[in-house]
Each structure stands twice: as C-alpha cells, then as structure tokens.
Scaffold this motif. Sequence first.
Motif, PDB file in Angstrom:
ATOM      1  N   GLY A 165       0.663   6.235  -4.426  1.00  0.00           N
ATOM      2  CA  GLY A 165      -0.310   5.630  -5.346  1.00  0.00           C
ATOM      3  C   GLY A 165       0.008   4.158  -5.597  1.00  0.00           C
ATOM      4  N   PRO A 166       1.226   3.847  -6.071  1.00  0.00           N
ATOM      5  CA  PRO A 166       1.585   2.434  -6.227  1.00  0.00           C
ATOM      6  C   PRO A 166       1.550   1.666  -4.906  1.00  0.00           C
ATOM      7  CG  PRO A 166       3.051   3.793  -7.534  1.00  0.00           C
ATOM      8  CD  PRO A 166       2.225   4.727  -6.683  1.00  0.00           C
ATOM      9  N   TRP A 167       1.933   2.328  -3.807  1.00  0.00           N
ATOM     10  CA  TRP A 167       1.894   1.657  -2.506  1.00  0.00           C
ATOM     11  C   TRP A 167       0.471   1.183  -2.196  1.00  0.00           C
ATOM     12  CZ3 TRP A 167       5.768   0.367   0.911  1.00  0.00           C
ATOM     13  CH2 TRP A 167       5.336  -0.128   2.151  1.00  0.00           C
TER      14      TRP A 167
ATOM     15  N   SER B  73       9.137  -0.543   1.881  1.00  0.00           N
ATOM     16  CA  SER B  73       9.704   0.748   1.500  1.00  0.00           C
ATOM     17  C   SER B  73      11.202   0.691   1.744  1.00  0.00           C
ATOM     18  CB  SER B  73       9.064   1.884   2.308  1.00  0.00           C
ATOM     19  OG  SER B  73       9.193   1.641   3.701  1.00  0.00           O
ATOM     20  N   VAL B  74      11.959   1.336   0.859  1.00  0.00           N
ATOM     21  CA  VAL B  74      13.420   1.287   0.951  1.00  0.00           C
ATOM     22  C   VAL B  74      13.999   2.660   0.657  1.00  0.00           C
ATOM     23  CG1 VAL B  74      13.601   0.492  -1.461  1.00  0.00           C
ATOM     24  CG2 VAL B  74      15.519   0.118   0.107  1.00  0.00           C
TER      25      VAL B  74
ATOM     26  N   MET C 254      -2.931  -3.130  -1.334  1.00  0.00           N
ATOM     27  CA  MET C 254      -4.222  -3.816  -1.449  1.00  0.00           C
ATOM     28  C   MET C 254      -4.022  -5.220  -1.997  1.00  0.00           C
ATOM     29  SD  MET C 254      -7.431  -3.680  -0.867  1.00  0.00           S
ATOM     30  CE  MET C 254      -7.689  -1.937  -0.558  1.00  0.00           C
ATOM     31  N   TRP C 255      -3.138  -5.355  -2.995  1.00  0.00           N
ATOM     32  CA  TRP C 255      -2.824  -6.681  -3.539  1.00  0.00           C
ATOM     33  C   TRP C 255      -2.284  -7.585  -2.433  1.00  0.00           C
ATOM     34  CZ3 TRP C 255       1.751  -7.689  -7.397  1.00  0.00           C
ATOM     35  CH2 TRP C 255       1.709  -9.021  -7.851  1.00  0.00           C
ATOM     36  N   SER C 256      -1.400  -7.054  -1.597  1.00  0.00           N
ATOM     37  CA  SER C 256      -0.817  -7.874  -0.530  1.00  0.00           C
ATOM     38  C   SER C 256      -1.864  -8.293   0.500  1.00  0.00           C
ATOM     39  CB  SER C 256       0.356  -7.152   0.139  1.00  0.00           C
ATOM     40  OG  SER C 256      -0.093  -6.102   0.955  1.00  0.00           O
TER      41      SER C 256
END
Length: 192
Positions: free
Chosen positions: A18-20, A37-38, A25-27
């Motif tokens: 969800g946050p991704w 991702s980490v 989209m912001w990026s």
Amino acid sequence: MRIGIHVFDGVEELDWVGPWEVFGMWSLLDPQVELVSVAREPGVVRCAKGVEVVPATDWRELGTVDLLVYPGGRGTRDHLGDEAVRGWVRDLHAGGTTMASVCTGSLVYADAGLLDGRPATTHWRSLDLLAELGRDVEVRPDDRFVDDGDVVTAAGVSAGIDVALHLVARFAGGDRAREVRRNMQYDPRPPV
C-alpha cells in the motif's frame, strides 16, 4: 527524498505494498523521490500470504534514507528482542530518518524504545502489546494513524495507504498528495 520500505519474512503484503503504491506514484510524478525496498540480508523474502519478493538492497548497503516504513505482519514477532533490529532502527532514527510504521511494525519501534513517552497506534489486536513493549506509550486505539514528528505510526493494513498519503502531503504538500491519490484512483468506499 529517499524512502526505504523494509520487507521481511512474514510481512503483511498490503502493509508494505500500500505505501509502496503511494510513494511509487509520487516518485513517478517527482523524479527527485527515490523508493527502495530493503531487507536485513540479500535474497528472497516470503510475505505472510505467500508472495515472494526480492528486495533491492539490504541493511548494510541501504545508505541514508529520509523516511523508513516498517510494515507489520506475523514476522514482526521474530524482531522483538532482536538486538540487531533494535540497533538498526535506533541508528536510522538517530541519523535523522523519519520512522513510519504500519500495523504491528510499531511493536518493533516500541521494542527499540522509539515510542517511549509518545503517542502511537497499531493493529487493534496488538494495542495491549504495544503498551507493554514501551515505557509510557500513549496508546491511541481509535486513531487511524499518529504523526508525532519523527515517528509516525499507523493502524492495520489499509491505514498504511492513508498514512503514506499523509506523509506525501507533509513532505510535498496537499496538492501533490491529492494528485497521487487521484492517479491511484484511491477513493475508499467499502461495500460492507
């Protein structure tokens, strides 16, 4: 703006996806936003419902991030009491990273002492544990998310989308957050 989303075995899929989606989209709208991702170590991560992902980087190679999202899921229980996890989140926080969590990711922050004396929330089934893990945590059971400046916690699963939109608004303004929401066509109206 560099954003890291932590993934680990047993992570709840929507807590990080969800946050991704929001930050991704912001990026797309702002090339100065980087999303990565980490995981603790290189290799495949198996999520709570069986999705397998290969994170872009690991703790050693991550470098500096402005924002870290620590999602929840059954896998967070293995992180509680783990000195390496505690040290990693404490070091990021001490280095100026804004620490966000979704669902039981907040338990990891409480276990590391990041929520001592602060307001916070988590998944409704883990509210009591949140209070037990920290010192004087002001548990907010009715809040969808709690923004306490450098530490931001969200309730379960879909609250991760809302807190991510909130963070876009905080860092880039309400107009950009509305543009992200519209491009995602995120307009929650549950049918039940």
